[in-house]
Design a protein around this motif. Structure first.
Motif, mmCIF file in Angstrom:
data_model
loop_
_atom_site.group_PDB
_atom_site.id
_atom_site.type_symbol
_atom_site.label_atom_id
_atom_site.label_comp_id
_atom_site.label_asym_id
_atom_site.label_seq_id
_atom_site.Cartn_x
_atom_site.Cartn_y
_atom_site.Cartn_z
ATOM 1 N N TYR A 1 5.602 7.285 -1.756
ATOM 2 C CA TYR A 1 5.475 7.739 -0.372
ATOM 3 C C TYR A 1 4.476 6.880 0.395
ATOM 4 C CZ TYR A 1 1.417 10.254 -2.309
ATOM 5 O OH TYR A 1 0.255 10.577 -2.952
ATOM 6 N N LYS A 2 4.666 6.863 1.704
ATOM 7 C CA LYS A 2 3.773 6.170 2.640
ATOM 8 C C LYS A 2 4.068 6.716 4.030
ATOM 9 C CE LYS A 2 2.341 1.619 4.310
ATOM 10 N NZ LYS A 2 2.530 0.142 4.238
ATOM 11 N N GLN B 1 10.423 7.333 4.375
ATOM 12 C CA GLN B 1 11.046 8.430 3.650
ATOM 13 C C GLN B 1 10.577 8.414 2.191
ATOM 14 O OE1 GLN B 1 15.288 8.149 3.930
ATOM 15 N NE2 GLN B 1 15.326 8.294 6.175
ATOM 16 N N ASP B 2 10.229 9.593 1.673
ATOM 17 C CA ASP B 2 9.812 9.657 0.272
ATOM 18 C C ASP B 2 10.972 9.263 -0.644
ATOM 19 O OD1 ASP B 2 7.469 10.570 1.271
ATOM 20 O OD2 ASP B 2 7.686 12.642 0.585
ATOM 21 N N LEU B 3 10.595 8.644 -1.774
ATOM 22 C CA LEU B 3 11.591 8.234 -2.761
ATOM 23 C C LEU B 3 11.182 8.817 -4.109
ATOM 24 C CD1 LEU B 3 14.141 6.455 -3.203
ATOM 25 C CD2 LEU B 3 12.589 4.560 -3.747
ATOM 26 N N ASN C 1 0.802 -1.234 0.000
ATOM 27 C CA ASN C 1 0.000 0.000 0.000
ATOM 28 C C ASN C 1 0.833 1.281 0.000
ATOM 29 O OD1 ASN C 1 -2.462 -1.373 -0.032
ATOM 30 N ND2 ASN C 1 -2.463 -1.576 2.208
ATOM 31 N N ALA C 2 2.057 1.191 -0.502
ATOM 32 C CA ALA C 2 2.810 2.427 -0.742
ATOM 33 C C ALA C 2 2.222 3.091 -1.987
ATOM 34 C CB ALA C 2 4.284 2.108 -0.956
ATOM 35 N N VAL C 3 2.181 4.432 -2.002
ATOM 36 C CA VAL C 3 1.583 5.169 -3.104
ATOM 37 C C VAL C 3 2.655 5.485 -4.149
ATOM 38 C CG1 VAL C 3 0.336 7.242 -3.798
ATOM 39 C CG2 VAL C 3 -0.132 6.179 -1.576
ATOM 40 N N ILE C 4 2.346 5.153 -5.402
ATOM 41 C CA ILE C 4 3.245 5.463 -6.521
ATOM 42 C C ILE C 4 2.569 6.563 -7.331
ATOM 43 C CG2 ILE C 4 4.616 4.525 -8.415
ATOM 44 C CD1 ILE C 4 5.045 3.080 -5.735
ATOM 45 N N THR D 1 1.261 -0.393 -4.148
ATOM 46 C CA THR D 1 1.961 -1.675 -4.152
ATOM 47 C C THR D 1 1.052 -2.746 -3.559
ATOM 48 O OG1 THR D 1 2.971 -1.106 -2.025
ATOM 49 C CG2 THR D 1 4.270 -0.672 -4.006
ATOM 50 N N ASP D 2 1.208 -3.991 -4.062
ATOM 51 C CA ASP D 2 0.380 -5.082 -3.548
ATOM 52 C C ASP D 2 1.073 -5.763 -2.371
ATOM 53 O OD1 ASP D 2 2.385 -6.688 -4.602
ATOM 54 O OD2 ASP D 2 1.216 -7.359 -6.324
ATOM 55 N N GLU D 3 0.531 -6.907 -1.947
ATOM 56 C CA GLU D 3 1.073 -7.591 -0.773
ATOM 57 C C GLU D 3 2.499 -8.094 -0.978
ATOM 58 O OE1 GLU D 3 -1.018 -10.577 -3.334
ATOM 59 O OE2 GLU D 3 -1.449 -8.571 -2.546
ATOM 60 N N LYS D 4 2.928 -8.183 -2.235
ATOM 61 C CA LYS D 4 4.310 -8.603 -2.522
ATOM 62 C C LYS D 4 5.240 -7.413 -2.723
ATOM 63 C CE LYS D 4 2.747 -12.869 -4.764
ATOM 64 N NZ LYS D 4 2.738 -13.650 -6.029
ATOM 65 N N GLY D 5 4.691 -6.205 -2.550
ATOM 66 C CA GLY D 5 5.485 -5.007 -2.750
ATOM 67 C C GLY D 5 5.612 -4.601 -4.196
ATOM 68 N N TYR D 6 4.838 -5.247 -5.079
ATOM 69 C CA TYR D 6 4.964 -5.000 -6.522
ATOM 70 C C TYR D 6 4.054 -3.851 -6.951
ATOM 71 C CZ TYR D 6 4.414 -5.716 -11.554
ATOM 72 O OH TYR D 6 4.363 -5.542 -12.908
ATOM 73 N N PHE D 7 4.535 -3.083 -7.915
ATOM 74 C CA PHE D 7 3.705 -2.040 -8.511
ATOM 75 C C PHE D 7 4.022 -1.957 -9.998
ATOM 76 C CE2 PHE D 7 7.661 0.187 -7.708
ATOM 77 C CZ PHE D 7 7.813 1.009 -8.818
#
Length: 609
Positions: free
Chosen positions: A375-376, A380-382, A331-334, A354-360
């Motif tokens: 960001y989440k 730290q923002d990337l 659930n990180a926002v891209i 991002t999904d449960e595997k961290g994939y986006f």
């Protein structure tokens, strides 16, 4: 005194009895074997239907693999290839009209050169037929797996088991000698044409945007020059139909006029459909730039962040990681925003999680510059900057692609139908079922046509003493070359084991381009060696060299085939290695057989009665 009698039990063998003129003179019995021939019963429409069905089936699998390389330029690749297809068709039209027998390039080379060259052309063509059997069977399962009830066929080993079952059933059918009736074949051709026209019309009606379609082509970038050239080897799969038509020359009622007409009509009809269907596919599933990857954090950082107010650091990876000290971030926002776009609104923003595997994955990007921010809360923002016009410089995984390639490579027409269903919800279920089942049926017929092609080619090679008699042995009851059918259907299954149409296309192109190059060279050689040879059809566009008319189309067609062969030989290790193994094995068998054979080589001449 002479007396000639035929023995009906011996396949047309005749004997000539020469009796001396004086009492007591001995009689000499001279046996003569008449070469077996095929019944000339096929009309223009019969040959056209068979050839069109064989050629049009290619669109059901070649489109997805061609787009893998050519991307938005796929219709252009099909169009350019169709020009060289016409050149090759002209070569076969002249050759088949002048030498109306099964064998195609092998028969041309026998007349123009010698037996060894004829064998190489025939053996390479045999591999091409075998590979088309493998490809068609694999693609048939791909379409069937598009249905929810058969989705398990996408997984190994079920897909391979299903391909094996198809080949086993068709092998038995061809040994027994059962064939589809001419009426049924014609019905399928009409339905096939109507289905493809429906796909084209609906695709253009709902999705065609010509400026956008053309705008997604940036030669040298999308696709790269290397990708564009590699796209050509895939579409050469369609060339098999030329040999299919040529192998029917021996059964044509009037090969001098029927064969050229069949080549022209089949080529123009199917290649036009190829260009239009590929345009419909890329209109409904446009080429786009995608950014994707995985986000992880260190286990220690996660624990420390939960105990303090310290922000956790994102770790971006292009590929999935299986390290125990890494935890995927969900659930990180891209957020992606265009800053300098050629076609889209610069303020347009894409947001993904991002999904449960961290994939986006972020889809739908155009040519231009973009800012990407991840960001989440608590992290730290990337931030990244990238330019889709130079994907190789992107700090993350970025590529130009299409849903056609990513999700529908093995069943591209089903992908077009799925896109159309999004515009016509009421047709979603029936249309997907229809396309999947009809394409499955068409590809089964194409697989069967490949096996029939092997039978006819084995008939030609066997009748000229080019392969061991055991391979050309005919079943005593069914009168079919059952050993060859069994052996080469098994080879087709082995070649199909990777279940990868792109790899199979490599093998096909390597072998087929050798055969077609020999065909072009043979037509040129016959123009030089036999200028007065009877040619019911003669290519009109010629160069006058040393008093001989040399067809320009044969020169250009031959150069195209050589260029495609070089591409595969240098860039596609799998196709080159598999094809070379088969070809060199065949040459070794040929050499040993001809050395040990009791019958003398024909030296380029057929047995005459």
């Amino acid at each position: 005194m002479k007396d000639t009698a035929k023995n009906p039990q011996n396949g047309g063998e005749s004997k000539e009895i020469i009796q001396g003129t004086l009492p007591g003179d001995a009689a000499i019995i001279r046996r003569r074997e008449k070469t077996a021939s095929l019944k000339r019963s096929l009309s223009f429409f019969s040959i056209f239907s068979f050839a069109y069905g064989n050629l049009s089936s290619c669109i059901y699998y070649a489109l997805g693999v061609a787009a893998l390389y050519a991307l938005g330029a796929t219709p252009l690749v099909f169009f350019i290839a169709s020009i060289f297809f016409l050149f090759t068709a002209a070569t076969y039209a002249e050759g088949s009209a002048a030498i109306p027998e099964a064998g195609g390039s092998s028969s041309f080379a026998r007349k123009a050169f010698n037996e060894p060259t004829s064998f190489v052309a025939g053996w390479c063509l045999l591999l091409a037929y075998i590979v088309t059997i493998s490809i068609a069977a694999t693609a048939a399962i791909g379409y069937l797996s598009a249905l929810e009830q058969f989705a398990f066929l996408k997984q190994s080993p079920w897909n391979i088991i299903a391909v094996g079952a198809i080949l086993l059933v068709l092998m038995v059918i061809n040994i027994v000698g059962t064939r589809f009736s001419a009426l049924m074949s014609n019905v399928f051709i009409i339905i096939d044409i109507l289905t493809q026209i429906f796909i084209i019309v609906m695709g253009f009606l709902f999705f065609l945007n010509l400026p956008e379609l053309v705008g997604r082509i940036r030669l040298g970038v999308v696709p790269t020059w290397n990708q564009l050239l590699l796209g050509f080897y895939v579409v050469t799969i369609a060339f098999t139909s030329i040999e299919t038509i040529s192998n029917l020359a021996g059964e044509s009622r009037d090969p001098g006029t029927t064969m050229p007409r069949t080549f022209w009509y089949t080529t123009l009809a199917t290649m036009s459909l190829f260009v239009l269907v590929s345009a419909a596919a890329l209109s409904s599933m446009p080429v786009e730039f995608r950014i994707e990857g995985y986000l992880y954090t260190q286990v220690g950082d996660t624990l420390r962040g939960s105990q303090t107010s310290e922000q956790i650091q994102f770790n971006y990876y292009k590929d999935k990681q299986n390290k125990p000290d890494l935890v995927p971030i969900q659930n990180a926002v891209i957020r992606v925003r265009g800053t300098e776009n050629e076609h889209q609104d610069r303020t347009e923003i894409w947001r993904e999680l991002t999904d449960e595997k961290g994939y986006f994955v972020v889809k739908g990007l155009d040519f231009g510059k973009y800012d990407l921010k991840i960001y989440k809360k608590g992290y730290q923002d990337l931030e990244f900057n990238f330019d889709t016009r130079h994907p190789e410089t992107a700090p993350m995984r970025g590529l130009w692609t299409s849903d056609l390639v990513e999700n529908w490579k093995n069943n591209p027409v089903a992908g077009i139908a799925d896109a159309i269903s999004g515009k016509l919800p009421l047709l979603k279920h029936p249309l997907s079922i229809w396309i999947s089942l009809f394409a499955f049926t068409v590809l089964i017929i194409a697989t069967n046509s490949g096996i029939v092609g092997v039978s006819r080619l084995i008939f030609s090679l066997g009748s000229h003493n080019q392969i061991p008699h055991i391979l050309a042995k005919v079943h005593p009851k069914f009168n079919t070359p059952y050993i060859a059918i069994i052996v080469f259907t098994m080879v087709a299954f082995i070649i199909a084991l990777p279940a990868d149409i792109e790899k199979l296309a490599q093998v096909y192109a390597f072998a087929a381009m050798i055969s077609y190059t020999i065909a072009h060279a043979s037509i040129i050689a016959m123009r030089v060696k036999f200028p007065d040879m009877h040619r019911p059809f003669k290519i009109k566009l010629n160069l006058r060299i040393a008093g001989r008319d040399i067809p320009i189309t044969a020169i250009l067609g031959g150069l195209f085939c050589i260029a495609v062969w070089i591409l595969v030989a240098f860039y596609k290790d799998y196709g080159r290695n598999v094809a070379l193994l088969f070809i060199l094995s065949g040459i070794l068998i040929y050499h040993i057989y001809r050395k040990s054979s009791e019958g003398s080589p024909t030296d380029g001449k057929q047995n005459k009665s």
